[in-house]
Design an enzyme around this catalytic site. Sequence first.
Site, short mmCIF file in Angstrom:
data_model
loop_
_atom_site.label_atom_id
_atom_site.label_comp_id
_atom_site.label_asym_id
_atom_site.label_seq_id
_atom_site.Cartn_x
_atom_site.Cartn_y
_atom_site.Cartn_z
CD GLN A 46 -12.28 -20.18 21.90
OE1 GLN A 46 -13.23 -21.06 22.20
NE2 GLN A 46 -13.32 -19.61 21.43
NE ARG A 59 -18.09 -8.33 13.62
CZ ARG A 59 -17.89 -9.19 12.42
NH1 ARG A 59 -18.12 -10.70 13.00
NH2 ARG A 59 -17.13 -9.17 11.80
CG HIS A 62 -23.18 -11.95 20.40
ND1 HIS A 62 -22.28 -11.14 19.32
CD2 HIS A 62 -23.74 -12.13 19.65
CE1 HIS A 62 -21.95 -11.31 18.01
NE2 HIS A 62 -23.95 -11.49 18.42
CE LYS A 72 -17.74 -12.72 25.15
NZ LYS A 72 -18.37 -11.76 23.91
CE1 TYR A 132 -15.14 -10.26 21.17
CE2 TYR A 132 -13.60 -9.65 19.05
CZ TYR A 132 -15.16 -9.44 20.20
OH TYR A 132 -15.97 -9.60 19.90
CG ASP A 168 -25.63 -9.68 15.58
OD1 ASP A 168 -25.68 -10.73 16.05
OD2 ASP A 168 -24.13 -9.33 15.62
#
Length: 183
Positions: A46, A59, A62, A72, A132, A168
Amino acid sequence: MRFVPTAVGGAFVVEVEERADDRGMFARTFCAESFAAHGLASVYPQCNVSQNHRRGTLRGMHYQADPKPEAKLVRAVRGRVFDVALDLRADSPSYLTWAAAELDAARRNAFYIPAGCAHGFLTLEDDCELFYQMSEAYAPELARGVRWDDSAFSIAWPFTPVIISERDAALESYSQERNFERH
Protein backbone atom coordinates in the site's frame (compact mmCIF):
# COMPACT_ATOMS: atom_id res chain seq x y z
CA MET A 1 21.54 4.50 -1.33
CA ARG A 2 23.03 5.03 2.09
CA PHE A 3 21.25 3.70 5.19
CA VAL A 4 22.02 5.97 8.15
CA PRO A 5 21.06 4.42 11.53
CA THR A 6 19.17 6.47 14.13
CA ALA A 7 18.61 6.25 17.89
CA VAL A 8 15.59 4.00 17.25
CA GLY A 9 16.68 0.45 16.52
CA GLY A 10 15.83 -0.49 12.94
CA ALA A 11 14.93 3.08 11.90
CA PHE A 12 17.09 4.55 9.15
CA VAL A 13 17.39 7.75 7.20
CA VAL A 14 17.75 6.63 3.59
CA GLU A 15 19.89 8.99 1.54
CA VAL A 16 20.09 8.81 -2.22
CA GLU A 17 23.35 8.78 -4.12
CA GLU A 18 22.75 11.04 -7.08
CA ARG A 19 24.44 10.57 -10.45
CA ALA A 20 24.38 13.79 -12.42
CA ASP A 21 25.44 14.72 -15.93
CA ASP A 22 24.42 17.25 -18.58
CA ARG A 23 20.99 15.58 -18.89
CA GLY A 24 20.17 16.04 -15.20
CA MET A 25 20.19 13.60 -12.29
CA PHE A 26 19.38 9.96 -11.62
CA ALA A 27 19.16 8.21 -8.23
CA ARG A 28 17.79 4.97 -6.90
CA THR A 29 15.21 5.59 -4.15
CA PHE A 30 14.28 1.98 -3.40
CA CYS A 31 15.76 -1.47 -4.00
CA ALA A 32 14.10 -4.53 -2.45
CA GLU A 33 17.43 -6.38 -2.27
CA SER A 34 19.18 -3.51 -0.48
CA PHE A 35 16.32 -3.09 2.00
CA ALA A 36 16.17 -6.84 2.69
CA ALA A 37 19.97 -6.92 3.18
CA HIS A 38 19.51 -4.34 5.97
CA GLY A 39 16.72 -6.43 7.56
CA LEU A 40 14.05 -3.94 6.49
CA ALA A 41 10.64 -4.51 4.92
CA SER A 42 11.03 -4.88 1.18
CA VAL A 43 7.41 -5.41 0.10
CA TYR A 44 4.98 -2.49 0.25
CA PRO A 45 1.42 -3.47 -0.72
CA GLN A 46 0.00 0.00 0.00
CA CYS A 47 1.16 3.55 -0.80
CA ASN A 48 -0.32 6.78 0.53
CA VAL A 49 0.15 10.52 0.09
CA SER A 50 -0.36 13.26 2.65
CA GLN A 51 -0.81 16.82 1.40
CA ASN A 52 -0.52 19.63 3.95
CA HIS A 53 -1.32 23.26 3.17
CA ARG A 54 0.32 25.17 6.01
CA ARG A 55 3.60 25.34 7.89
CA GLY A 56 3.11 24.06 11.43
CA THR A 57 0.71 21.22 10.57
CA LEU A 58 1.23 18.22 12.83
CA ARG A 59 0.07 14.70 12.02
CA GLY A 60 0.71 11.92 14.51
CA MET A 61 1.74 10.00 16.45
CA HIS A 62 0.14 7.04 14.63
CA TYR A 63 0.79 3.32 14.42
CA GLN A 64 -1.00 0.10 13.57
CA ALA A 65 -1.29 -2.55 16.31
CA ASP A 66 -0.74 -6.30 16.12
CA PRO A 67 -1.39 -8.51 14.32
CA LYS A 68 -0.62 -6.17 11.41
CA PRO A 69 1.96 -3.63 12.57
CA GLU A 70 3.23 -1.61 9.63
CA ALA A 71 6.68 -0.45 8.64
CA LYS A 72 6.72 2.83 6.72
CA LEU A 73 9.08 4.33 4.20
CA VAL A 74 8.28 8.05 4.13
CA ARG A 75 9.62 10.74 1.82
CA ALA A 76 8.78 14.38 1.15
CA VAL A 77 7.96 14.88 -2.51
CA ARG A 78 7.25 18.58 -1.94
CA GLY A 79 8.51 20.78 0.88
CA ARG A 80 10.25 19.93 4.15
CA VAL A 81 9.02 18.18 7.30
CA PHE A 82 10.36 17.20 10.71
CA ASP A 83 9.58 13.46 10.68
CA VAL A 84 9.57 11.38 13.89
CA ALA A 85 9.76 7.67 14.69
CA LEU A 86 8.86 6.65 18.25
CA ASP A 87 9.77 3.15 19.44
CA LEU A 88 6.77 1.49 21.15
CA ARG A 89 8.19 -2.05 20.97
CA ALA A 90 8.38 -3.17 24.62
CA ASP A 91 11.12 -5.72 23.83
CA SER A 92 13.32 -3.23 21.95
CA PRO A 93 16.57 -1.84 23.40
CA SER A 94 15.38 1.59 22.18
CA TYR A 95 11.90 1.30 23.74
CA LEU A 96 10.30 4.76 24.23
CA THR A 97 13.18 6.41 22.32
CA TRP A 98 12.42 8.74 19.44
CA ALA A 99 14.45 9.73 16.39
CA ALA A 100 13.79 12.47 13.87
CA ALA A 101 14.84 13.28 10.35
CA GLU A 102 14.27 16.39 8.30
CA LEU A 103 12.77 15.09 5.09
CA ASP A 104 13.38 17.47 2.23
CA ALA A 105 12.03 17.05 -1.29
CA ALA A 106 15.15 18.76 -2.65
CA ARG A 107 17.41 16.18 -0.94
CA ARG A 108 15.12 13.25 -1.90
CA ASN A 109 15.87 11.50 1.41
CA ALA A 110 13.48 9.13 3.16
CA PHE A 111 12.86 7.81 6.67
CA TYR A 112 12.33 4.10 7.31
CA ILE A 113 10.13 3.55 10.38
CA PRO A 114 10.00 -0.06 11.60
CA ALA A 115 6.81 -1.89 12.50
CA GLY A 116 5.89 -1.27 16.13
CA CYS A 117 6.95 2.37 16.04
CA ALA A 118 4.61 5.35 16.03
CA HIS A 119 5.09 7.96 13.33
CA GLY A 120 4.32 11.65 13.07
CA PHE A 121 5.55 14.80 11.40
CA LEU A 122 5.46 18.58 11.57
CA THR A 123 5.54 20.63 8.37
CA LEU A 124 8.40 23.12 8.23
CA GLU A 125 6.99 25.14 5.35
CA ASP A 126 3.74 25.67 3.46
CA ASP A 127 2.57 23.19 0.82
CA CYS A 128 4.22 19.92 1.86
CA GLU A 129 3.41 16.53 0.42
CA LEU A 130 4.63 13.17 1.71
CA PHE A 131 4.65 9.80 -0.02
CA TYR A 132 4.39 6.69 2.18
CA GLN A 133 5.15 3.09 1.28
CA MET A 134 3.40 0.80 3.79
CA SER A 135 4.34 -2.80 4.60
CA GLU A 136 0.72 -3.62 5.55
CA ALA A 137 -2.65 -2.53 4.25
CA TYR A 138 -4.54 -0.15 6.50
CA ALA A 139 -6.73 -1.92 9.07
CA PRO A 140 -8.95 0.72 10.75
CA GLU A 141 -9.71 -1.52 13.73
CA LEU A 142 -5.95 -1.66 14.48
CA ALA A 143 -5.27 2.08 14.06
CA ARG A 144 -3.76 3.57 17.20
CA GLY A 145 -2.04 6.74 18.29
CA VAL A 146 -0.38 8.48 21.21
CA ARG A 147 -0.06 12.17 22.07
CA TRP A 148 2.56 14.11 20.16
CA ASP A 149 3.46 16.05 23.33
CA ASP A 150 3.40 13.16 25.83
CA SER A 151 5.96 13.75 28.59
CA ALA A 152 6.76 10.02 28.52
CA PHE A 153 8.66 10.68 25.25
CA SER A 154 9.69 14.37 25.41
CA ILE A 155 9.97 14.70 21.64
CA ALA A 156 11.88 17.90 20.83
CA TRP A 157 9.64 19.34 18.12
CA PRO A 158 11.25 22.37 16.43
CA PHE A 159 8.26 24.59 17.32
CA THR A 160 4.71 24.34 18.63
CA PRO A 161 2.27 23.05 16.01
CA VAL A 162 -0.33 25.44 14.61
CA ILE A 163 -2.72 22.89 13.06
CA ILE A 164 -3.64 19.55 14.64
CA SER A 165 -6.68 17.46 13.78
CA GLU A 166 -9.33 16.97 16.47
CA ARG A 167 -8.53 13.25 16.42
CA ASP A 168 -4.80 13.80 17.02
CA ALA A 169 -5.42 16.47 19.67
CA ALA A 170 -7.67 14.01 21.53
CA LEU A 171 -5.15 11.14 21.58
CA GLU A 172 -4.38 9.88 25.05
CA SER A 173 -1.03 9.64 26.76
CA TYR A 174 0.95 6.46 26.28
CA SER A 175 0.18 5.14 29.78
CA GLN A 176 -3.55 5.64 29.12
CA GLU A 177 -3.25 4.03 25.65
CA ARG A 178 -1.48 0.98 27.17
CA ASN A 179 -4.26 0.61 29.74
CA PHE A 180 -6.79 0.69 26.87
CA GLU A 181 -4.81 -2.02 25.01
CA ARG A 182 -4.89 -4.33 28.06
CA HIS A 183 -8.67 -4.23 28.47
